[in-house]
Scaffold this active site. Structure first.
Site, PDB file in Angstrom:
ATOM      1  N   CYS A 131       0.864  -1.072  -0.050  1.00 40.24           N
ATOM      2  CA  CYS A 131       0.049  -0.023  -0.259  1.00 40.24           C
ATOM      3  C   CYS A 131       0.918   1.332  -0.008  1.00 40.24           C
ATOM      4  CB  CYS A 131      -0.860  -0.214   1.288  1.00 40.24           C
ATOM      5  SG  CYS A 131      -1.635  -1.603   1.108  1.00 40.24           S
ATOM      6  N   HIS A 189      -2.887   7.605   6.536  1.00 47.87           N
ATOM      7  CA  HIS A 189      -3.244   6.301   5.645  1.00 47.87           C
ATOM      8  C   HIS A 189      -4.551   5.808   6.288  1.00 47.87           C
ATOM      9  CE1 HIS A 189      -2.074   2.795   3.579  1.00 47.87           C
ATOM     10  NE2 HIS A 189      -2.245   2.090   4.846  1.00 47.87           N
ATOM     11  N   GLU A 217      -0.479   4.613  13.501  1.00 49.26           N
ATOM     12  CA  GLU A 217      -0.222   5.929  13.017  1.00 49.26           C
ATOM     13  C   GLU A 217      -0.418   7.009  13.765  1.00 49.26           C
ATOM     14  OE1 GLU A 217      -2.663   6.483   9.292  1.00 49.26           O
ATOM     15  OE2 GLU A 217      -1.390   8.130   8.615  1.00 49.26           O
ATOM     16  N   LYS A 221     -10.159   7.106   2.859  1.00 49.21           N
ATOM     17  CA  LYS A 221     -10.618   5.677   2.655  1.00 49.21           C
ATOM     18  C   LYS A 221     -12.384   5.692   3.007  1.00 49.21           C
ATOM     19  CE  LYS A 221      -6.026   3.856   2.793  1.00 49.21           C
ATOM     20  NZ  LYS A 221      -5.019   5.128   2.785  1.00 49.21           N
ATOM     21  N   HIS A 276      -9.991   1.688   0.136  1.00 51.74           N
ATOM     22  CA  HIS A 276      -8.256   1.426   0.128  1.00 51.74           C
ATOM     23  C   HIS A 276      -7.865   1.031  -1.286  1.00 51.74           C
ATOM     24  CE1 HIS A 276      -4.412   0.590   1.191  1.00 51.74           C
ATOM     25  NE2 HIS A 276      -4.452   0.453   2.269  1.00 51.74           N
TER      26      HIS A 276
END
Lengths: 418, 191
Positions: free
Chosen positions: A176, A307, A318, A339, A344
């Site tokens: 990713c 993310h 994160e 997202k 995603h």
């Protein structure tokens, strides 16, 4: 092999570092095709997550996804469309859109161009068809032509042929983080003088094999994707592509290009921890963020495009990484993930998120983290829940992938004075 | 910043048993999900040991640039066949993470605690691009040491024991750093 001698002649440290600007973008997501449609829905906080239609998802834990249903195929001049995987169509279409946006499409045949793209799956849909036929008919009776566009570097080869590009390409398959790594490589190649123009970004398609895999890991949410929310249950997959045209500043000025923004820094690191779980303390992801900040000369960050997958472990990691890097300031910087709106995009995530972040700078608008209802004490960040006018000058965009690949980029408003 | 080569390794999957005798106990005791991962980890383990790099590394001084060709499809095949034969319950949560091309690089970073950047490039010519990339990263001061190389499918008709895969890696290092460590510098050239 390309390198003739390991004396490694070029002395990069002595090269004057050049500025790298963005002069064109192309985007396809579940929100639609093109910048206008995507931005209208992003800033409105609309979700394009729906029940999956490209395969039967009824037997899975999660049944929804962000399919780019408005896109089917692109117009091809040199290649035969029937033989190309959907991934190639996505890549070719968004690249054309980005080149047209940069007003450089007629010139690309004559200038050396770097193509730097990221993908996790490559032409996985073709692979899926091939494998199904192998099981049904046996290996000897399956058509090899069905895997014409299967491997991850073939889409870049097709793009080169279709647009008759001159130059070189590099494909990143770093889960990713692929899209962000691809932008980072293009950024470095231009600023150190290897190229004046680069096409960079990422793409991936929705397919059942990957969906089944994420499902088997219990990573897909059975409800809504809710990054940083206490009741989050997992991610939702999406598909699409994001392409940016990066250009050396003087080159862009000489041809009177419209400059959308500037890439200021890139950093990457590895977790060295686990194949699927992130390193929980966030210390390795923090290395990537720190490297990007250092690379950009430690600018003030006005917004973090996270993310933010909506999985329990990613969001805590994160948060920890952001807290580690920014200290108390972390609670002030607005953070959001797109997202929950488009899913995603795996290898395409970093690129699409970079584009959306760039648009948030251009239109001075904070992007909402939709579906966020209940704060999680373990994710105590300043989550932006509503779209609002905000003076965004510099953003940080994070991407973290399976196998512990971490990548961060810094994008800023273009100002004549650096 | 002048990169030099301070480590070289080339091992065929046919020689993996002999290679296992050359690695440290730490590597020998590892369990591998598939033979591609084993070949990659063992090759790099031997190279780092011979280049006198302490393992586990435990910092972000070393980066990893890995090229993979069609060989990675062998991992995908196993996963796909599971789904196709057994339906969705055949989708193995153990195998699925290994279907991403960067699974080999991930296993190396985990095995040796390498926290610098790791980049996987899927391509036919697995070495050229990653070597160039590694040189660029040392040149640009983004890393002081880099492992660069890859795994390639030698012949799809060969079994693993007959040498289906070949691993080739180099350790690149900033010249000053290599000198300071007293590293052996290879005067290696190729076309």
């Amino acid at each position: 092999m390309g390198l003739k001698n390991c004396g490694f002649g070029r002395q990069r440290a002595n090269v004057l570092i050049r500025r790298v600007v963005v002069t064109g973008i192309g985007i396809i997501t579940a929100h639609g095709i093109g910048r206008k449609e995507n931005w209208a829905k992003i800033k409105s906080g609309v979700s394009s997550i729906k029940r999956i239609t490209s395969f039967d998802s009824s037997k899975y834990r999660g049944k929804t996804g962000g399919e780019a249903s408005q896109f089917s195929t692109t117009i091809l001049n040199k290649l035969k469309g029937k033989r190309l995987d959907r991934a190639s169509h996505l890549l070719i279409h968004t690249t054309r859109e980005a080149l047209a946006d940069a007003n450089i499409i007629d010139a690309v045949k004559d200038i050396p161009i770097l193509l730097s793209v990221g993908t996790t799956l490559g032409g996985m849909l073709s692979g899926e068809i091939f494998h199904k036929k192998v099981i049904k008919r046996g290996l000897n009776r399956a058509k090899v032509s069905q895997v014409f566009d299967y491997l991850a570097h073939y889409q870049a080869i097709h793009l080169f042929k279709e647009l008759e590009l001159k130059g070189d390409f590099l494909v990143f398959s770093n889960a990713c983080a692929s899209g962000t790594d691809a932008i980072g490589h293009a950024f470095n190649s231009i600023r150190y003088g290897d190229y004046d123009v680069a096409i960079c970004g990422g793409y991936d398609t929705m397919n059942e094999f990957s969906f089944a895999g994420f499902n088997s890991l219990m990573a897909i949410t059975p409800s809504l994707c809710k990054p940083f929310d206490k009741n989050r249950e997992g991610l939702v997959l999406g598909e699409g592509a994001g392409i940016l045209i990066l250009e050396e500043l003087e080159h862009a000025i000489r041809r009177n290009a419209h400059i959308l923004g500037e890439i200021a820094g890139y950093g990457a690191s590895s977790d060295a921890c686990h194949m699927t779980s992130p390193e929980p303390s966030g210390k390795c992801a923090a290395i990537a963020i720190q490297k990007a900040l250092k690379d950009a000369g430690y600018p003030e960050i006005d917004y973090i495009n996270a993310h933010g997958t909506g999985t329990k472990y990613n969001d805590i990691m994160e948060t920890n990484a952001i807290m580690m890097v920014f200290g108390n300031k972390a609670k002030e910087i607005p953070v959001s993930s797109i997202k929950p709106m488009i899913g995603h995009l795996l290898g395409g995530a970093g690129a699409v998120e970079a584009i959306v972040s760039l648009l948030s700078i251009l239109y001075k608008t904070l992007i909402p983290n939709i579906n966020y209802k209940t704060p999680d004490p373990e994710c105590a960040l300043n989550i932006a829940t509503e779209a609002m006018g905000y003076n965004i000058k510099t953003i940080l965009s994070n991407s973290f992938g399976f196998g512990g690949s971490n990548a961060s980029i810094i994008i800023k408003d273009f100002l004549w004075k650096n | 910043m002048r990169p030099v080569i301070t480590g070289i390794i080339k091992i065929s999957s046919a020689d993996i048993e002999y290679a296992m005798t050359r690695v440290k106990d730490m590597v020998r005791q590892m369990r591998f999900v598939n033979s591609l991962v084993q070949l990659t980890v063992v090759s790099i383990g031997i190279m780092l040991d011979e280049a006198k790099i302490n393992i586990p590394v435990g910092n972000n001084d070393i980066s990893l640039f890995l090229g993979v060709d069609d060989s990675v499809e062998d991992i995908k095949d196993e996963y796909f066949n599971g789904i196709l034969k057994e339906g969705i319950l055949g989708a193995s949560p153990l195998l699925f993470p290994y279907t991403t091309p960067n699974s080999l690089a991930a296993q190396v970073t985990i095995a040796f605690d390498i926290r610098g950047e790791s980049i996987t490039v899927p391509i036919k010519n697995t070495h050229r691009n990653v070597m160039e990339y590694a040189v660029e990263c040392i040149d640009g001061k983004h890393t002081s040491m880099a492992i660069a190389g890859g795994i390639r499918l030698q012949d799809k008709n060969l079994t693993i024991k007959d040498g289906r895969y070949m691993a080739e890696f180099f350790l690149l290092e900033e010249a000053g750093n290599a000198e300071k460590r007293g590293s052996k510098i290879y005067n290696y050239s190729w076309e």
